[in-house]
Motif scaffolding. Structure first.
Motif, PDB file in Angstrom:
ATOM      1  N   UNK A  89       0.791  -1.227   0.000  1.00  0.00           N
ATOM      2  CA  UNK A  89       0.000   0.000   0.000  1.00  0.00           C
ATOM      3  C   UNK A  89       0.833   1.293   0.000  1.00  0.00           C
ATOM      4  N   UNK A  90       1.856   1.405   0.868  1.00  0.00           N
ATOM      5  CA  UNK A  90       2.607   2.660   0.864  1.00  0.00           C
ATOM      6  C   UNK A  90       3.305   2.903  -0.474  1.00  0.00           C
ATOM      7  N   UNK A  91       3.745   1.815  -1.101  1.00  0.00           N
ATOM      8  CA  UNK A  91       4.498   1.996  -2.348  1.00  0.00           C
ATOM      9  C   UNK A  91       3.595   2.434  -3.482  1.00  0.00           C
ATOM     10  N   UNK A  92       2.326   1.946  -3.431  1.00  0.00           N
ATOM     11  CA  UNK A  92       1.389   2.371  -4.478  1.00  0.00           C
ATOM     12  C   UNK A  92       1.201   3.879  -4.444  1.00  0.00           C
ATOM     13  N   UNK A  93       1.112   4.434  -3.222  1.00  0.00           N
ATOM     14  CA  UNK A  93       0.933   5.871  -3.108  1.00  0.00           C
ATOM     15  C   UNK A  93       2.074   6.607  -3.795  1.00  0.00           C
ATOM     16  N   UNK A 110       3.083  10.046 -10.055  1.00  0.00           N
ATOM     17  CA  UNK A 110       4.071  11.019 -10.517  1.00  0.00           C
ATOM     18  C   UNK A 110       3.887  12.375  -9.824  1.00  0.00           C
ATOM     19  N   UNK A 111       2.636  12.701  -9.526  1.00  0.00           N
ATOM     20  CA  UNK A 111       2.345  13.972  -8.853  1.00  0.00           C
ATOM     21  C   UNK A 111       3.076  14.046  -7.518  1.00  0.00           C
ATOM     22  N   UNK A 112       2.996  12.923  -6.774  1.00  0.00           N
ATOM     23  CA  UNK A 112       3.602  12.889  -5.450  1.00  0.00           C
ATOM     24  C   UNK A 112       5.111  13.102  -5.550  1.00  0.00           C
ATOM     25  N   UNK A 113       5.695  12.495  -6.588  1.00  0.00           N
ATOM     26  CA  UNK A 113       7.140  12.640  -6.763  1.00  0.00           C
ATOM     27  C   UNK A 113       7.491  14.113  -6.980  1.00  0.00           C
ATOM     28  N   UNK A 114       6.661  14.782  -7.770  1.00  0.00           N
ATOM     29  CA  UNK A 114       6.901  16.204  -8.037  1.00  0.00           C
ATOM     30  C   UNK A 114       6.834  16.998  -6.727  1.00  0.00           C
ATOM     31  N   UNK A 115       5.820  16.669  -5.921  1.00  0.00           N
ATOM     32  CA  UNK A 115       5.658  17.364  -4.650  1.00  0.00           C
ATOM     33  C   UNK A 115       6.855  17.106  -3.743  1.00  0.00           C
ATOM     34  N   UNK A 116       7.326  15.852  -3.737  1.00  0.00           N
ATOM     35  CA  UNK A 116       8.481  15.510  -2.907  1.00  0.00           C
ATOM     36  C   UNK A 116       9.705  16.315  -3.336  1.00  0.00           C
ATOM     37  N   UNK A 117       9.931  16.372  -4.658  1.00  0.00           N
ATOM     38  CA  UNK A 117      11.077  17.137  -5.137  1.00  0.00           C
ATOM     39  C   UNK A 117      10.920  18.609  -4.784  1.00  0.00           C
TER      40      UNK A 117
END
Lengths: 552, 357
Positions: A42-46, A50-57
């Protein structure tokens, strides 16, 4: 004797596990148990989003920029406050803490009110109307956050610079090294360990910060991890699983940074506090150039305190906020309402003061113990203690608090702490104990072991050596930790909102409630009063402390 | 150097003892504070030990704003029944988060939320305790409350266009007006992920207009409408003049600012708007069922409904008129389909957020 130290480490680990690790594990369980079944993926699916990755960066980039911003402010300031005549103005140290005492969302609101269209700057200088929109950019956000967080780095750097003392630099000067060379080859390497720790904490604070992203970031459309996490935690449908998955990403990022920093500081920690007393260098004490330092300090103060507090005070004394800056729009009504004895606002203020007094005292005692146990983090046990005691600083406060509620309010919990003041104190202690650990650790790491040996050789019993050698040397770190904890605890918002028993408010939740209720002026007045009160308390404590302070 | 470790452990013994002792003392301090109170009792100083056992004199309420109204209702109820109410005040989101965190061992007895879909969600999850016998429940607006008595909307707000009277001389009359180029970059809309009422407005509008309703929000986006926090955060820049208007503004907040003298007012667009009811529900886990029921009765009483009307909210009972604000029959309404709205809330929020990114 050795087994006593082992017991001490074991006990520290046990306390840390119960206080910090178990709540985080509860959170982790939440993130893998979806709809009553175990879903490890479950955590990995989140994260695949791609949006989340952008937010993380976005979060990480913000953190890096704020490190740069705070360095530009804090490094020269620390140098000035140690090496020039301005060092005599000790009261400046408390003034520098004011930006950090200001709740971040209040500071950001101050900047927004000042810079926005038809804001205070345009009312004062209408000609600048074309310039103000350029403030509402990423650069503006970095500026606001740097101005809020720099005191933190400043305190660490100043402490380190003081311990470096003047003799090493003088030795360099005698041998003919120019200033830039001395800085590069003497000061910079010695500062690196403290700077690394400070930069890491600034980074973590930035990416875990919630107030500025939610007020200013929202406005310019800059999204960070905390606002995403907050979304899942505070709007229907509540999804702790998603929130905790995101939180674990943040946690991982922070742990990587922590690891890099600890490797760095293990390579660059030197014994600086030895038997010889520390003496200030006379290299920089000449009168020449003092005005440049004064101007620098003044500009920093103007930007970090002047501008936001102008807005905050203006907003707190306005009859009608739609009228703007005008003498006939001035009122002290809100302060009168606020300071009426027995009112909700007075009770919240008292709660804040008492809770943070209790929390910071306990946090300092615990933190010092942990720091001593950690020592120079040579063994795996010591490093684990180090890591555990730092965890609360790497997880966004709201996640930690949810974990605490899950643990302390579970049906099997025998200690009825939840929904009491004790729970609030425990939460503050857990959230802020890393500060003391960091400060004391950084003091402790630089003490030369020969001092304790000397104490032992002259027949000092262990507790005597502790009281007369170690304690005086780490008291400055303990004081800094205490002041920092007290300051932050008295303005803590996110945790308080969730953990305060019903019918209990602190000044921070009171301010927040006023904003929610549209009573912005009353909220701003409360901000002024509570920051004022905190400052007064710090001044009193500082002046009491300085009488007996160890000064070599 | 070889006996360094001995020395180190030496003073560590002293250190540990001192610190452990101090820790023990402080924890003991916390312990005495909390042990005296029963598990569900809160410690707020004056009511701790005595009243948990005897007659049930306690009730825990989590209430969404406005705070003034919530306080008055609590005061009125306490005066009438002698029950001591513990209240947690926050936005709907905060309340739900707290309830979720406390799920395994709930504390709350009655919740008052500012969003109907949330209450429907609680009901669907089986968390509410039905109370169909509530007094005056038959006089409530049937669209806003549950037939089986799971939740009661004792008050409601309407959503409109709030505007700064100094900056906007001819107020808009329809939602479409907000897409005019003269208002480019001048308009705020509350964030539907933070404000239940903003979500009600957007889903309500879409449930009436169908898929084509999205074109309005696309045009909003083209006109640089800014998504700005929860309701008060969206309204505040309009009061100070940084923005001109709020689309989907909660009306009672605007009325309150206007009554104070701020240069703001509100209009309800002619093609209709959405009402955002504010439901109260008893939680199934309540340990104070009788008090919770009498609290609901009080919420629906003439006295409490008067308080609602004084706070510039719409009373939930159809037979009580609002005074210093527009009444329900003066507000043009869209045909909001609450079942559709509840089912699609999450998707709409998602799509809306992506649109305005």
């Amino acid at each position: 004797m050795r087994h006593i130290r082992a017991w001490s480490i074991a006990l520290a680990l046990l306390v840390l596990t119960i206080m910090i690790v178990v709540p985080l594990v509860e959170i982790f369980i939440q993130s893998v148990y979806r709809d009553g079944e175990l879903q490890l993926a479950a955590p990995f699916r989140t994260l695949a989003d791609a949006e989340i990755l952008k937010v993380l960066l976005g979060s990480i980039w913000l953190g890096i920029c704020v490190i740069a911003g705070t360095t530009v402010l804090a490094l020269p300031l620390a140098w000035i406050m140690v090496n020039t005549r301005l060092a005599r103005w000790r009261w400046l140290d408390i003034v520098f803490l004011i930006p950090f005492m200001t709740p971040p969302y209040i500071g950001s609101m101050g900047w927004i009110l000042f810079m926005q269209k038809n804001g205070y700057l345009e009312q004062l200088v209408p000609g600048l109307a074309s310039v103000t929109p350029s403030f509402f950019t990423f650069g503006g956000m970095v500026t606001i956050m740097s101005l809020h967080l720099f005191p933190f780095l400043y305190l660490l750097l100043r402490g380190a610079l003081e311990r470096i003392g003047g003799s090493l630099e003088e030795a360099g000067a005698v041998l003919g090294a120019p200033f830039t060379y001395r800085f590069r080859r003497i000061i910079a390497p010695l500062l690196l360990s403290a700077y690394g720790m400070g930069a890491m904490l600034i980074f973590v604070k930035t990416i875990a910060e919630f107030g500025t992203p939610v007020t200013f970031g929202k406005r310019i459309g800059y999204e960070v991890m905390t606002s995403e996490i907050h979304k899942y935690i505070s709007s229907w449908p509540i999804d702790f699983g998603k929130a905790t998955s995101l939180a674990s990403v943040l946690l991982t990022a922070c742990l990587l940074i922590w690891y890099a920093q600890s490797v760095l500081s293990r390579r660059f920690t030197y014994s600086l506090v030895g038997g010889k007393g520390i003496r200030r260098s006379s290299l920089h004490s000449q009168g020449r150039g003092t005005w440049i330092y004064v101007i620098f300090v003044a500009v920093v103060l103007l930007l970090s305190i002047g501008v936001p507090y102008f807005s905050i005070i203006a907003a707190s004394t306005m009859k009608l906020r739609g009228v703007g800056l005008a003498w006939n729009n001035l009122t002290l009504e809100y302060y009168k309402e606020l300071l009426t004895w027995g009112s909700t606002s007075m009770r919240s203020l008292m709660n804040s003061v008492l809770l943070s007094l209790a929390a910071s005292t306990i946090a300092v005692i615990l933190g010092t113990w942990f720091a001593i146990v950690i020592g120079r983090s040579r063994t795996r046990m010591e490093r684990t203690t180090d890591l555990f005691s730092l965890l609360p600083n790497t997880v966004p406060g709201i996640v930690m608090v949810v974990g605490l509620i899950l643990l302390w309010n579970s049906p099997w919990m025998p200690i009825p702490l939840y929904n009491t003041y004790g729970m609030v104190i425990l939460t503050y202690v857990i959230l802020f104990v890393p500060y003391t650990v960091q400060y004391v650790k950084s003091d402790f790491g630089q003490i030369d072991p020969s001092l304790f040996q000397a104490g032992q050789v002259f027949g000092g019993k262990p507790h005597y050596v502790f009281r007369r050698v170690l304690l005086p040397l780490i008291v400055p770190g303990m004081m800094a930790g205490w002041m920092m904890t007290f300051t932050i605890a008295s303005r803590e918002l996110v945790g308080s909102l969730l953990i305060l028993p019903p019918s209990v408010q602190t000044s921070a939740t009171y301010i927040f409630a006023q904003f929610e209720q549209g009573q912005v002026s009353l909220g701003m007045a409360m901000a002024v009063v509570s920051v004022g009160l905190t400052t007064v308390m710090l001044v009193i404590i500082e002046s009491l402390g300085s009488k007996r302070k160890w000064n070599a | 150097m070889n006996n360094f470790t001995t020395i180190k452990t030496g003073w560590n013994k002293g250190t540990s003892l001192t610190l452990v002792l101090a820790l023990g003392l402080t924890l003991a301090g916390c312990g005495t504070n909390s042990n005296s109170t029963a598990k569900e009792a809160s410690p707020s100083a004056n009511n701790s030990v005595t009243n948990t056992q005897a007659a049930d004199q306690k009730l825990v309420v989590y209430s969404a704003g406005p705070e003034g109204l919530a306080n008055k209702i609590i005061e009125g109820y306490e005066a009438q029944t002698g029950v001591k109410v513990e209240m947690f005040q926050g936005t709907t989101g905060k309340i739900l988060a707290r309830m979720e965190a406390e799920k395994s061992n709930p504390v709350v007895d009655v919740v008052i939320l500012a969003s109907l879909p949330s209450a429907q969600g609680l009901k669907n999850d089986g968390l509410t305790l039905p109370y169909p016998e509530a007094k005056n429940a038959d006089k409530l607006n049937p669209d806003w409350s549950d037939k089986e008595g799971n939740y009661f909307s004792s008050s409601a707000s309407a959503l409109g266009i709030a505007y700064n009277t100094k900056l906007v001389t001819t107020p808009p009359t329809s939602w479409e007006d907000l897409t005019k180029p003269e208002y480019k970059g001048q308009i705020n809309i509350p964030d539907p992920s933070l404000s239940g009422s903003a979500l009600d407005f957007i889903t309500g509008y879409l449930s009436d207009k169908g898929e084509s309703g999205w074109s309005l929000f696309e045009q909003f986006n083209n006109n640089d409408v800014a998504v700005a926090g929860a309701n008060q955060e969206a309204l505040d820049p309009v009061i100070t003049g940084a923005k001109s208007m709020v689309a989907g503004a909660v009306d009672y907040m605007t009325y309150k600012a206007k009554a104070k003298g701020e240069p703001v007012d509100i209009v309800y667009p002619k093609e209709g708007t959405v009402i955002s009811p504010r439901p109260a529900a008893i939680m199934k886990s309540t340990q104070h069922e009788e008090n919770a029921k009498s609290f609901i009765d009080y919420l629906l009483s003439d006295e409490a409904q008067k308080l609602v009307s004084n706070a510039a909210l719409l009373p939930g009972r159809t037979d009580i008129k609002a005074e210093n604000r527009a009444n329900l029959d003066e507000i043009p309404l869209l045909k909001a389909d609450w079942v559709w709205m509840n089912e699609n809330g999450a998707d709409v929020t998602d799509k809306f957020t992506k649109l305005f990114k």
